[in-house]
Design an enzyme around this catalytic site. Sequence first.
Site, PDB file in Angstrom:
ATOM      1  N   GLU A 291       0.850  -1.196   0.000  1.00 27.57           N
ATOM      2  CA  GLU A 291       0.000   0.000   0.000  1.00 27.57           C
ATOM      3  C   GLU A 291       0.886   1.247   0.000  1.00 27.57           C
ATOM      4  O   GLU A 291       1.939   1.279   0.632  1.00 27.57           O
ATOM      5  CB  GLU A 291      -0.869  -0.019   1.263  1.00 27.57           C
ATOM      6  N   LYS A 354     -10.040  -0.043  -2.120  1.00 27.46           N
ATOM      7  CA  LYS A 354     -10.273  -0.381  -0.713  1.00 27.46           C
ATOM      8  C   LYS A 354     -11.735  -0.143  -0.340  1.00 27.46           C
ATOM      9  O   LYS A 354     -12.274   0.951  -0.527  1.00 27.46           O
ATOM     10  CB  LYS A 354      -9.351   0.457   0.170  1.00 27.46           C
ATOM     11  N   CYS A 405      -4.461  -3.053   4.149  1.00 29.24           N
ATOM     12  CA  CYS A 405      -4.191  -2.583   5.504  1.00 29.24           C
ATOM     13  C   CYS A 405      -5.184  -3.143   6.514  1.00 29.24           C
ATOM     14  O   CYS A 405      -5.326  -4.351   6.646  1.00 29.24           O
ATOM     15  CB  CYS A 405      -4.152  -1.059   5.516  1.00 29.24           C
TER      16      CYS A 405
END
Length: 534
Positions: A291, A354, A405
């Site tokens: 990321e 995301k 994440c």
Amino acid sequence: MTMLDREEARATAGVRDGGTGRPLPLKVAVPLALVAGLALLAAFPPYGVWPLAPVGVALLAAAAHRRRLRAGAGLGFLTGVALFAPLLEWTNLHTGYLPWVLLSLLQAGYLALLGAATAWVTPLAERWRWAWPALTGLLWVGQEALRDRTPFGGFPWGRLAFSQDSSPLLPLAALGGAPLVTFAVALAGGLLVAVAWRPWQHQAGQWRPVAGLLAALAVVLGAGSAVPVGVRGGGDSVTVAIVQGNVPRLGLDFNAQRQAVLNNHVDATLTLAAQVAAGAQPRPDLVVWPENSSDIDPLRNPGAGDRISQAADAIGAPILVGAVLLGPGEGQVRNAGLLWRPGSGADLDQLYTKRHPVPFAEYVPLRSIARAVSSEVDRVRSDFVAGTHPGVLDAGPAVLGDVICFEVAYDGIVRDTVTGGAQLLVVQTNNATFDVAEARQQLAMVRLRAVEHGRAALMASTVGVSGFVTPDGRVTGATGFNTAAVVVRQMQLGDGRTPATRAGVWPEVALAALAVAALAGAAVLRRRREAAPD
């Protein structure tokens, strides 16, 4: 006289509190609640003393047993503060104390609800002592189910299951996911408190129930060994390289170093390509960047796109790039995993956005109200837009299940990639604004997900910790923190489904429903006792 003093006076005077006896004195219960939080803390990485998780559960259960609701809530809150304040300390490293304090107090509030619920079900535990361990397990699952979803989509950090990455209970994830592991941990804690609570020494023949409870504890702790874990289906393998390019400086200003961070990942990949050409490394079928490896939008910035193409062409393999993309609207951005192929560049058909941006970090809900609390919210200048589709990306050599994440903490987001056809789990993350403790806590979640779905997995971080995880939860090739590294491993692909994958959310629904039923059953017993003549 304080509220806690009044509670002590009522208990000592024998005031009816829903149980059949007196609670522990507050001078004992308060320290127990604090020690419970510290024991739970020590179970999580970086400490990783997993047996202390059931101990912490047992201590809170003992402290709140037979108490009035407000005192039970207060004791649960103390446990929550002792757990979450140090567990989430990494949130204050670069943003100041206020976000850390507010988040810690919010999370502690859920343990306050747990403490109140523990006090509320006292009549059930008193009437059917053998039910006490199960009640403890159900209430923990119910509390986590609520905390994982509220507010703003929840924050599942600190679930009991995530403390068990090296525990014999970890294989239970293949049967019922994180909720079943949490239930087993809390059940073990309930067995401990049930053994310790009763005055066994004053009752003849009481060794039998003690032996029974201890035998049940042994069965719970040993149950994981009977669960088969490993890759599900498949059989093919791919060679994967993780590129951890590192950043010039840790902290929030990593974004100001965008070109340097991109160059670090490009240059590390070019070095790997030279090693492959020299025969020092096997040629990877796939390269994974973390990321934020390109916070310059490579779709709109030709220079950034050219650099990524240079790396992909040199290594001769597709690169999964963690990119920040502008749009779709004015002032909006996307946190994305984008497949970049050698020779052709960005594959826009293989793009994951995301799905769960982090509130107050990647977007600011209720911005005007939040600004009144702290002007720091304006550090988030552009709100990240949430994606709508699971991160199932066909890289060619393998179908990837990509999450970004903190998304690894959310059961459904990971599960959707597997049910969508993912053969390999990938977690792209950026730990440059946190520390090694946070990174290791995240890697523990990756280990659980690998077991849960019978998939090999990897975590690629800008600064560490990166690493590969086998389908039975073992970590290989783990990197250091705040360093550059490239790790290459062969990974086995999977295409079958574990019982946990097939069951989906239903184990958690069933356990949470039983928790609600227990609360209702306790209410019935309380009403009956209140109606009974003295």
